[in-house]
Write an enzyme that holds these catalytic residues in place. Sequence first.
Site, PDB file in Angstrom:
ATOM      1  N   SER A 137       0.829  -1.197   0.000  1.00 39.17           N
ATOM      2  CA  SER A 137       0.000   0.000   0.000  1.00 39.17           C
ATOM      3  C   SER A 137       0.873   1.260   0.000  1.00 39.17           C
ATOM      4  CB  SER A 137      -0.966  -0.048   1.179  1.00 39.17           C
ATOM      5  OG  SER A 137      -1.993   0.899   1.040  1.00 39.17           O
ATOM      6  N   GLU A 231      -9.806  -3.113  -6.385  1.00 37.00           N
ATOM      7  CA  GLU A 231      -9.095  -2.032  -5.698  1.00 37.00           C
ATOM      8  C   GLU A 231      -9.231  -0.722  -6.447  1.00 37.00           C
ATOM      9  OE1 GLU A 231      -5.289  -2.479  -3.992  1.00 37.00           O
ATOM     10  OE2 GLU A 231      -5.086  -4.588  -4.547  1.00 37.00           O
ATOM     11  N   HIS A 261      -7.571  -5.242  -1.541  1.00 33.85           N
ATOM     12  CA  HIS A 261      -6.314  -4.560  -1.238  1.00 33.85           C
ATOM     13  C   HIS A 261      -5.431  -5.402  -0.313  1.00 33.85           C
ATOM     14  CE1 HIS A 261      -3.788  -1.021  -0.927  1.00 33.85           C
ATOM     15  NE2 HIS A 261      -3.875  -1.020   0.393  1.00 33.85           N
TER      16      HIS A 261
END
Length: 297
Positions: A137, A231, A261
Site C-alpha cells: 500500500s 481495488e 487490497h
Amino acid sequence: MSAEERQAARSMMQKGEVGRSPAEQRAEFDKLFASRPLGDDVTLTERTYGGVPALDVRVDGADAAGVILYLHGGGYVIGSARTGANLAAPLSRRSGVPAVSLEYRLAPEHPFPAGVHDALAAYRELAGQPVVIAGDSAGGGLALATVIAARAEGLPMPAGVVLFSPWTDVALTGPSIDARGDYDPLFSRPNMEETAELYLGGADPRNELASPVLADLTGLPPLLVQVGSAEVLLDDSLRLVARAAEQEVDVSLDVIAGAPHVFQYFEGLLPEADEALDHAATFVKNRIRDKVVGAVA
C-alpha cells in the site's frame, strides 16, 4: 479462489470512514494487526538503521545472504514496524532471507517527505549487502520512492523491489479511483483524498517522491507488482508497470481477479495469497542470488 471465496474475503473488510482522527485510525488498525501471531519461529528485535527505529524480523532458518527492507502500509498515517512484520515474516520464511521492518515517521505529525528520508537513511546503512525493498500500500509507494531517491544520491541500486497493492499516485489521477469505488470494500476517493492531504501537508502531490508513478523510472532494478482487481488503486499498479516497461525496467505483474487490497494478508486462508507470497519469495531469492553472483564475478 472461487467467486464465493473472493466475496468472503472482501466482506471481511469495512469501508474507511471519513473524518476520523489519526489517533482513532491508529488504535483501530493496531487492534486488528499489531498483535497478530507471527509464528513460534519468529523473533523480533528492536534496533535502528540509519538512526531510524526498526524491528529485525528473524525467522528460524532464514539466514541466506542479503536482507529484505520492509515498509509497512497505512496511508503514511497509521501502521508500524510491528504491523509490517505481518508480511515481512512470511516473506522471510518463504525466501530464507532475513527481514527488517522499518518504523518510519508518520503524518500528519511528520508529513512528506519525512518517511522517504527515513527509508532512505535505513537503506543507506543496509546497502553494503544485497537488499530487496518491499512494501504494501503506502509502503509500496514509499519503497519505490526510496529507490528513486537512492538513485538520485548515487547509491547502489537494490537487488529488486516487491510491491503489494502499492499506492503510487497521491494525486489520485488513476481512473480506477472512481471506477472501482463501489467494488473496493476498503477505500473510496473521499477517504483517499483525506489521507493524501494528511500525508502531503501542502506539498505538491505530483512530486516524484510522493507519486513515484509519475517519475522517470529509467535505471531502476527489477520490480514485482501484485494487486487485486477489486481495488481503487488498481491503476496505480497498471500504470506503473506500463511506464516501467516503456522505460526498459524489468517488471512483473500479478493481478488477482476479485482480490481486495493487500490480499496477501489472507495467507493461509486464500490460495492466491499463498501463491502470491511464494512468487514474491522466489523473486526475492532470485534477485539476491543475481546480486551475489554479480558481485563475485
